[in-house]
Design an enzyme around this catalytic site. Structure first.
Site, mmCIF file in Angstrom:
data_model
loop_
_atom_site.group_PDB
_atom_site.id
_atom_site.type_symbol
_atom_site.label_atom_id
_atom_site.label_comp_id
_atom_site.label_asym_id
_atom_site.label_seq_id
_atom_site.Cartn_x
_atom_site.Cartn_y
_atom_site.Cartn_z
ATOM 1 N N HIS A 252 5.530 6.014 -1.902
ATOM 2 C CA HIS A 252 6.291 4.769 -1.973
ATOM 3 C C HIS A 252 5.507 3.621 -1.348
ATOM 4 O O HIS A 252 4.577 3.828 -0.580
ATOM 5 C CB HIS A 252 7.634 4.923 -1.249
ATOM 6 C CG HIS A 252 7.487 5.087 0.231
ATOM 7 N ND1 HIS A 252 7.231 6.315 0.822
ATOM 8 C CD2 HIS A 252 7.527 4.183 1.248
ATOM 9 C CE1 HIS A 252 7.141 6.152 2.133
ATOM 10 N NE2 HIS A 252 7.311 4.867 2.419
ATOM 11 N N HIS B 266 0.840 -1.198 0.000
ATOM 12 C CA HIS B 266 0.000 0.000 0.000
ATOM 13 C C HIS B 266 0.875 1.247 0.000
ATOM 14 O O HIS B 266 2.059 1.185 0.332
ATOM 15 C CB HIS B 266 -0.919 0.024 1.229
ATOM 16 C CG HIS B 266 -0.180 0.236 2.502
ATOM 17 N ND1 HIS B 266 0.421 -0.793 3.199
ATOM 18 C CD2 HIS B 266 0.076 1.367 3.211
ATOM 19 C CE1 HIS B 266 1.006 -0.315 4.276
ATOM 20 N NE2 HIS B 266 0.824 1.014 4.309
#
Length: 189
Positions: free
Chosen positions: A138, A52
């Protein structure tokens, strides 16, 4: 280091995130799994179901705060359109000189930053302390459990992600890693 941005409340540990599609996350995980054994220090690899991008970490939250987050996201995301994001290269945190976390960067022009600002605005309206860290889109791939990671010149193919919904996620920390439960999803138009 605690990431709790609201230390006065104790309750549900939560964050707002874009969850990567499981099929693409599984492909990425296969690429990452090939690296197991490249480092002799203990490494915790992120399982694909946990891939995620955190848009806003909330920390320990009360049920009332989480209701405000849900209401705010429903309202703020009504006019926010879905968009495409691309995977980039592998990056290390806190730095290449002292790498403890391996991540995959995501790029989408300014759209992911716009989404981050929406999440920040909603969280501040719900009573959370403003985030002071720079937002760097990220996905965490691995964490060192003891010493810095060895850096490898590692390339990964570019993957496309349709960012079409966000999730409010409950996070429970366990000795074997975090366990996540999606509390609610918020579709983008």
């Amino acid at each position: 280091m605690s990431h709790d941005t609201n230390p006065a409340s104790q309750g549900i540990r939560a964050f707002i995130a874009y969850i990567l599609p499981l099929d693409t996350a599984a492909l990425l995980h296969k690429k990452v799994k090939r690296l197991q054994g490249w480092d002799e220090s203990p490494v915790r690899w992120t399982p694909p179901q946990n891939f995620h991008l955190t848009l806003r970490f909330l920390g320990d939250s009360s049920a009332e705060q989480l209701e405000k987050i849900k209401e705010g996201l429903r309202h703020e995301l009504e006019g926010f359109h879905s968009f495409i994001s691309m995977s980039g290269g592998v990056q290390y945190f806190p730095s290449d000189n002292h790498p403890r976390i391996m991540t995959l960067t995501l790029h989408s022009g300014r759209r992911m930053n716009d989404l981050n600002r929406v999440c920040e605005r909603v969280s501040c309206q719900a009573g959370y302390t403003p985030e002071q860290r720079l937002f760097r889109p990220h996905v965490t791939l691995a964490r060192s459990l003891s010493r810095p990671l060895s850096i490898l010149p590692w390339q990964i193919p570019g993957y496309r992600f349709n960012v079409a919904e966000l999730a409010l996620v409950q996070s429970e920390l366990r000795p074997d890693g975090a366990r996540y439960r999606i509390m609610e999803t918020f579709p983008l138009r």
